[in-house]
Design a protein around this motif. Structure first.
Motif, short mmCIF file in Angstrom:
data_model
loop_
_atom_site.label_atom_id
_atom_site.label_comp_id
_atom_site.label_asym_id
_atom_site.label_seq_id
_atom_site.Cartn_x
_atom_site.Cartn_y
_atom_site.Cartn_z
N MET A 106 1.30 9.51 5.12
CA MET A 106 0.68 8.31 4.56
C MET A 106 0.55 7.21 5.60
O MET A 106 -0.48 6.54 5.69
N LEU A 163 -2.13 8.25 8.08
CA LEU A 163 -3.44 8.24 7.43
C LEU A 163 -3.99 6.81 7.34
O LEU A 163 -5.17 6.56 7.59
N LYS A 164 -3.10 5.87 7.01
CA LYS A 164 -3.53 4.47 6.83
C LYS A 164 -4.08 3.86 8.11
O LYS A 164 -4.83 2.89 8.06
N THR A 165 -3.64 4.37 9.25
CA THR A 165 -4.09 3.76 10.51
C THR A 165 -5.08 4.63 11.28
O THR A 165 -5.70 4.15 12.21
N ARG A 166 -5.23 5.92 10.89
CA ARG A 166 -6.08 6.81 11.68
C ARG A 166 -7.26 7.41 10.92
O ARG A 166 -8.28 7.73 11.54
N ALA A 167 -7.15 7.61 9.62
CA ALA A 167 -8.24 8.27 8.90
C ALA A 167 -9.37 7.26 8.64
O ALA A 167 -9.13 6.15 8.17
#
Lengths: 154, 83, 154, 83
Positions: free
Chosen positions: C113, C116-120
């Motif tokens: 999580m 994901l919050k910083t890369r997706a």
């Protein structure tokens, strides 16, 4: 307060749905499900039976939940533990935490499991090829629970 | 007083629950364990290693030096293994 | 590898069931579900639209999953993210991790999580009483992701 | 070369995708941003604060000094806000 001890299986999705209802203020839902492991080979476990201390169990789980709610901003949470005879792959325990903040939901769920493992009066007896045996408590569980003693909730 | 036994403590004692009158000189958990150990071979086996025994007094975890004279229910069991 | 991007809602229980199948070697299942929050009042959000970068999104999520699997002993995991228009209370994202060890399952889910919050490549646009606005990235999300850079997996 | 724009970068530029020939003197992301900024007011507004712009070269996160001459697809977007 939502703590339950039951012989019946539980449905993870249904339990989460019941907790969240139609709330729109939550943001983060974490669930932990513990299941019966069968390591196979010489460690083959055909089943296990969970004994507990009716009365104290509910008090201990309610105390855990109350402790978690005082440490983290939880919108709701659930601690559900099965008792009786369980076969490999079956659900044993479910913890669900709901919070506006994902880290609070994660930490509270991990805390509930760590504390449950060292404080809730349950005992596992495994059925193996060599007969039955009581599962021994693990030092790693004590260590996992101890890390919350000086943990500063964020 | 109600005494409860769980898991292998229960199996060795031979019962899960009993009601006993404690002698006046049994003041704390450690004393109760010593007194129970003298009752018969089953109790002696169950309490042979007191450091393995966990205790709850009136459904709260307690140490071996906890007082027992006012208790209604005392439970003996191995370290818990739920979850 | 299991990563998905879809407009349709997902069923948390069904996704967990599909991952565990009839496996008996797992022990620990952690799920994280992120939902659309409506804080009400002056911050009332009527809905949000999730835009993403088709192609890169799937690559980024697959890279996250691969990273998580290399750090923790996972039996399986899922990263599922919705796109399109979502209303308050609806599911946005689901992460599920399966492991023999509960701490690995917890840590891997939290890592997925945070990363994901910083890369997706997803972007949220909120519909409010004052019109629409793009949600701004938060420094706290960068900090949450950064803590895994020097984290030693256990 | 395919250029992609997302979120408010897309809205300011006025399109989500376009194919452009880059001048020979555009070697890296920073140079590409400077060149795009001069195309019209929309690009100028989108790239007015280059430090807010995140970039992916061929679908991988890249810094502003990444080379662009060999790239097939370059995307510009604000910091991501998924999850």
């Amino acid at each position: 307060m939502a703590v339950r001890v039951q012989e019946e299986n539980f449905d993870i999705g249904a339990e989460i749905s019941a907790l969240r209802g139609d709330r729109t203020d939550i943001g983060a839902i974490v669930s932990f499900t513990g299941t019966v492991r069968d390591l196979g080979g010489t460690d083959h476990v055909a089943a296990m039976t969970l004994e507990h201390y009716p009365g104290m169990t509910e008090r201990a789980l309610a105390a855990l939940e109350s402790d978690a709610r005082s440490r983290w901003p939880l919108d709701d949470c659930l601690v559900l533990h099965r008792c009786g005879r369980l076969e490999p792959g079956e659900n044993i325990v479910l913890v669900v935490t709901l919070s506006a903040h994902r880290q609070a939901a994660f930490d509270a769920a991990a805390f509930l499991m760590d504390d449950l493992k060292t404080r809730a009066p349950f005992w596992k007896k495994e059925e193996t090829a060599d007969g039955t045996r009581w599962v021994e408590a693990r030092a790693s569980d004590d260590a996992a629970a101890a890390r919350w003693s000086d943990h500063q909730a964020k | 007083m109600t005494l409860l036994y769980f898991a292998w403590v229960r199996e060795k004692v031979g019962t899960g629950s009993e009601t006993l009158e404690l002698p006046d000189d049994v003041k704390d958990v450690a004393g109760l364990i010593r007194w129970l150990s003298g009752r018969d071979e089953g109790y002696a086996a169950a309490f042979a290693q007191p450091e393995l025994i966990r205790v709850a007094v009136d459904q709260e975890h307690a140490s071996h030096d906890a007082a027992v004279t006012e208790a209604r229910e005392i439970a003996f069991f191995p370290p818990v293994t739920g979850g």
